[in-house]
Design a protein around this motif. Structure first.
Motif, PDB file in Angstrom:
ATOM      1  N   LEU A 178       0.847  -1.195   0.000  1.00 17.06           N
ATOM      2  CA  LEU A 178       0.000   0.000   0.000  1.00 17.06           C
ATOM      3  C   LEU A 178       0.883   1.246   0.000  1.00 17.06           C
ATOM      4  CD1 LEU A 178      -2.454  -1.145   2.831  1.00 17.06           C
ATOM      5  CD2 LEU A 178      -2.656  -1.576   0.371  1.00 17.06           C
ATOM      6  N   PHE A 179       0.368   2.322  -0.590  1.00 17.01           N
ATOM      7  CA  PHE A 179       1.118   3.585  -0.588  1.00 17.01           C
ATOM      8  C   PHE A 179       0.158   4.734  -0.341  1.00 17.01           C
ATOM      9  CE2 PHE A 179       2.576   7.466  -2.713  1.00 17.01           C
ATOM     10  CZ  PHE A 179       3.767   7.658  -2.028  1.00 17.01           C
ATOM     11  N   GLU A 180       0.639   5.704   0.439  1.00 14.39           N
ATOM     12  CA  GLU A 180      -0.127   6.922   0.672  1.00 14.39           C
ATOM     13  C   GLU A 180       0.800   8.124   0.603  1.00 14.39           C
ATOM     14  OE1 GLU A 180      -3.509   8.734   3.729  1.00 14.39           O
ATOM     15  OE2 GLU A 180      -2.229   7.080   4.385  1.00 14.39           O
ATOM     16  N   TYR A 181       0.420   9.125  -0.201  1.00 19.68           N
ATOM     17  CA  TYR A 181       1.207  10.351  -0.299  1.00 19.68           C
ATOM     18  C   TYR A 181       1.160  11.128   1.009  1.00 19.68           C
ATOM     19  CZ  TYR A 181       1.889  10.301  -5.416  1.00 19.68           C
ATOM     20  OH  TYR A 181       2.275  10.000  -6.696  1.00 19.68           O
ATOM     21  N   ALA A 182       2.267  11.778   1.342  1.00 19.14           N
ATOM     22  CA  ALA A 182       2.313  12.672   2.493  1.00 19.14           C
ATOM     23  C   ALA A 182       1.565  13.960   2.146  1.00 19.14           C
ATOM     24  CB  ALA A 182       3.765  12.990   2.859  1.00 19.14           C
ATOM     25  N   PRO A 183       0.805  14.530   3.092  1.00 18.63           N
ATOM     26  CA  PRO A 183       0.046  15.760   2.811  1.00 18.63           C
ATOM     27  C   PRO A 183       0.925  16.887   2.268  1.00 18.63           C
ATOM     28  CG  PRO A 183      -0.629  14.819   4.906  1.00 18.63           C
ATOM     29  CD  PRO A 183       0.562  14.038   4.457  1.00 18.63           C
ATOM     30  N   GLU A 184       2.152  17.013   2.810  1.00 18.42           N
ATOM     31  CA  GLU A 184       3.027  18.097   2.357  1.00 18.42           C
ATOM     32  C   GLU A 184       3.492  17.900   0.922  1.00 18.42           C
ATOM     33  OE1 GLU A 184       5.460  16.338   5.822  1.00 18.42           O
ATOM     34  OE2 GLU A 184       3.451  15.920   5.014  1.00 18.42           O
ATOM     35  N   PHE A 185       3.567  16.620   0.469  1.00 16.36           N
ATOM     36  CA  PHE A 185       3.960  16.420  -0.928  1.00 16.36           C
ATOM     37  C   PHE A 185       2.802  16.728  -1.865  1.00 16.36           C
ATOM     38  CE2 PHE A 185       5.056  14.249  -4.847  1.00 16.36           C
ATOM     39  CZ  PHE A 185       6.362  14.670  -5.006  1.00 16.36           C
ATOM     40  N   ILE A 186       1.606  16.426  -1.448  1.00 19.02           N
ATOM     41  CA  ILE A 186       0.446  16.768  -2.277  1.00 19.02           C
ATOM     42  C   ILE A 186       0.407  18.265  -2.543  1.00 19.02           C
ATOM     43  CG2 ILE A 186      -2.082  16.831  -2.324  1.00 19.02           C
ATOM     44  CD1 ILE A 186      -2.085  14.157  -0.879  1.00 19.02           C
ATOM     45  N   GLU A 187       0.847  19.056  -1.584  1.00 12.53           N
ATOM     46  CA  GLU A 187       0.865  20.517  -1.743  1.00 12.53           C
ATOM     47  C   GLU A 187       1.856  20.969  -2.806  1.00 12.53           C
ATOM     48  OE1 GLU A 187       1.603  22.217   2.066  1.00 12.53           O
ATOM     49  OE2 GLU A 187      -0.253  21.435   2.956  1.00 12.53           O
ATOM     50  N   THR A 188       2.873  20.152  -3.124  1.00  8.16           N
ATOM     51  CA  THR A 188       3.849  20.539  -4.153  1.00  8.16           C
ATOM     52  C   THR A 188       3.250  20.466  -5.555  1.00  8.16           C
ATOM     53  OG1 THR A 188       4.727  18.295  -4.557  1.00  8.16           O
ATOM     54  CG2 THR A 188       5.701  19.565  -2.736  1.00  8.16           C
ATOM     55  N   LYS A 189       2.171  19.667  -5.711  1.00  4.71           N
ATOM     56  CA  LYS A 189       1.495  19.461  -6.996  1.00  4.71           C
ATOM     57  C   LYS A 189       2.399  18.790  -8.037  1.00  4.71           C
ATOM     58  CE  LYS A 189      -1.740  23.253  -6.267  1.00  4.71           C
ATOM     59  NZ  LYS A 189      -2.320  24.524  -6.795  1.00  4.71           N
ATOM     60  N   LEU A 190       3.429  18.077  -7.572  1.00  5.84           N
ATOM     61  CA  LEU A 190       4.338  17.375  -8.476  1.00  5.84           C
ATOM     62  C   LEU A 190       3.811  15.974  -8.761  1.00  5.84           C
ATOM     63  CD1 LEU A 190       7.810  18.362  -6.935  1.00  5.84           C
ATOM     64  CD2 LEU A 190       6.768  19.271  -9.024  1.00  5.84           C
ATOM     65  N   GLU A 191       3.575  15.675 -10.025  1.00 12.57           N
ATOM     66  CA  GLU A 191       3.105  14.347 -10.435  1.00 12.57           C
ATOM     67  C   GLU A 191       4.323  13.498 -10.790  1.00 12.57           C
ATOM     68  OE1 GLU A 191       0.184  12.929 -10.589  1.00 12.57           O
ATOM     69  OE2 GLU A 191      -1.360  14.477 -10.656  1.00 12.57           O
ATOM     70  N   ILE A 192       4.779  12.664  -9.856  1.00 12.74           N
ATOM     71  CA  ILE A 192       5.994  11.887 -10.099  1.00 12.74           C
ATOM     72  C   ILE A 192       5.752  10.670 -10.981  1.00 12.74           C
ATOM     73  CG2 ILE A 192       7.090  12.635  -7.944  1.00 12.74           C
ATOM     74  CD1 ILE A 192       6.382   9.704  -6.930  1.00 12.74           C
ATOM     75  N   SER A 193       4.489  10.232 -11.096  1.00  9.93           N
ATOM     76  CA  SER A 193       4.145   9.074 -11.916  1.00  9.93           C
ATOM     77  C   SER A 193       2.672   9.193 -12.327  1.00  9.93           C
ATOM     78  CB  SER A 193       4.388   7.771 -11.144  1.00  9.93           C
ATOM     79  OG  SER A 193       4.230   6.645 -11.985  1.00  9.93           O
ATOM     80  N   PRO A 194       2.396  10.078 -13.268  1.00 18.21           N
ATOM     81  CA  PRO A 194       1.004  10.466 -13.551  1.00 18.21           C
ATOM     82  C   PRO A 194       0.093   9.371 -14.074  1.00 18.21           C
ATOM     83  CG  PRO A 194       2.508  11.382 -15.187  1.00 18.21           C
ATOM     84  CD  PRO A 194       3.350  10.822 -14.101  1.00 18.21           C
TER      85      PRO A 194
END
Length: 395
Positions: free
Chosen positions: A30-46
């Motif tokens: 399972l994987f979950e993005y960190a809230p602070e990374f979501i704020e960067t708006k960077l799509e590392i694997s769209p």
């Protein structure tokens, strides 16, 4: 050695940003993005791992349940062999390891901008007199099952991919990847790959800096400067295999798919032209080991994508003598019409596509010149020349 939770970080310049958490639960990853990374708006694997809140897991089991962007961090081929042999010397059967265990060993030593914690510390490599000493260690390990040097070779490998023995080392303040001959390679594999580098430069491919490192015992070792590091800063790198969840061990792609992905990801005609030029070079130079992991993209700190410099350019026959990646449905003898069909998908005008084909054809027609400059032996030179001439005539 059991890792059930792994913290992933993204290096943005000097900043270490929490990316998210990987967890192993009931044999599912399972994987979950960190809230602070979501704020960067960077799509590392769209395509496969969209930037959104909540727990995600893959819909396939291609990478043992791991998302492709994280699987890109794992070594395969030579690097995986080294790690497996090291584990066996410790009494650990490699098949008992989960992908999270392996990522924990990668830690901060991986390619690209991702790092993993907690990290299992790796061995420090020994001091070597020269590259010949390292090449001999690799030979003894591969041919004689000699485990004395496994720690050393593993420390120098990082998480680089591919079947051939290789090391990642700093030279005069710059990071280089240097390859050694495997037991199935011709003796002049180093000069052959360097000649292909010279030919790719002439064909105007955006290849990284490369050189043929000298040897007292052979014709030399091919090395390239790492392109996932710019002025010591890590650059996010994503292979086509990881991006699309395409199996690199099997013929699983067509260049039409690669071009569509390039157009969608980069939204840049120049990047589509780079991808098209690399495809034409692979076809005209008989580089048929063009599998899904031999194409990559780079993402800058603002989230913009570009085609990574081409790599692993050399003479190869591919599966059953065909390209690993088909050219508009043709794998054995692609024609000009097949190439042009791929160009259309990248919105490349026919006149421009023909111009690129002619530029690459001019370079590959001069194979003999590059081969002599690189020190390729007469047998290899003649064999490759014969195959390249046949391709030029059929095209």
């Amino acid at each position: 050695m059991t890792v059930n939770k792994l913290y992933v970080y993204f290096m943005q310049g000097e900043k270490k940003i929490p990316l998210g958490t990987l967890a192993l639960k009931q044999r599912k990853i399972l994987f979950e993005y960190a809230p602070e990374f979501i704020e960067t708006k960077l799509e590392i694997s769209p395509f496969k791992l969209p930037l959104k809140r909540g727990v995600q897991q893959t819909e396939d089991f291609l990478f043992e349940g791991l998302f492709g962007v994280f699987n890109d961090s794992l070594p395969d081929g030579w690097g995986r062999l080294l790690l497996d042999r090291k584990l066996m010397t410790l009494g650990i059967h490699p098949e008992t390891l989960s992908p999270l265990d392996r990522l924990s060993y990668v830690g901060q030593r991986g390619m690209g901008a991702l790092i993993y914690e907690p990290e299992i510390e790796g061995a420090l490599f020994l001091n070597h007199a020269d590259l010949d000493a390292i090449a001999e260690e690799a030979r003894q390990f591969e041919e004689n099952d000699d485990d004395r040097f496994v720690d050393d070779l593993l420390a120098m490998n990082g998480s680089s991919a591919g079947a051939r023995p290789k090391i990642l080392i700093p030279i005069n303040g710059e990071d280089w990847l240097i390859k050694f001959r495997s037991s199935v390679d011709p003796k002049d594999i180093g000069p052959i790959e360097y000649a292909y580098h010279l030919m790719a430069e002439k064909a105007l491919l955006n290849v990284p800096e490369a050189k043929l490192f000298p040897s007292r015992k052979g014709p030399g070792y091919f090395g390239t400067k790492r392109f996932d590091r710019i002025e010591k800063k890590r650059v996010h790198m994503h292979t086509m295999s990881g991006l699309l969840h395409a199996d690199f061990r099997l013929p699983s792609l067509d260049y039409k798919t690669i071009m569509k992905a390039t157009a969608f990801l980069t939204k840049d005609l120049e990047e589509c032209e780079k991808q098209f030029r690399a495809m034409v070079f692979n076809v005209l130079s008989h580089n048929r080991d063009d599998h899904a992991k031999n194409f990559s993209f780079l993402m800058d700190e603002e989230g913009s994508w570009s085609v990574a410099p081409p790599y692993d350019l050399t003479f190869s026959s591919g599966p059953a003598g065909e390209h690993s990646t088909m050219v508009a449905g043709e794998g054995k003898t692609p024609k000009r019409s097949n190439l042009l069909k791929v160009a259309e998908l990248g919105s490349i005008a026919k006149e421009r596509a023909v111009e690129i084909i002619e530029e690459v054809a001019l370079a590959t027609s001069n194979w003999e010149t590059f081969a002599k400059e690189a020190g390729v032996n007469k047998t290899s030179l003649s064999l490759i020349k014969k195959n390249l001439s046949a391709i030029a005539k059929s095209l």
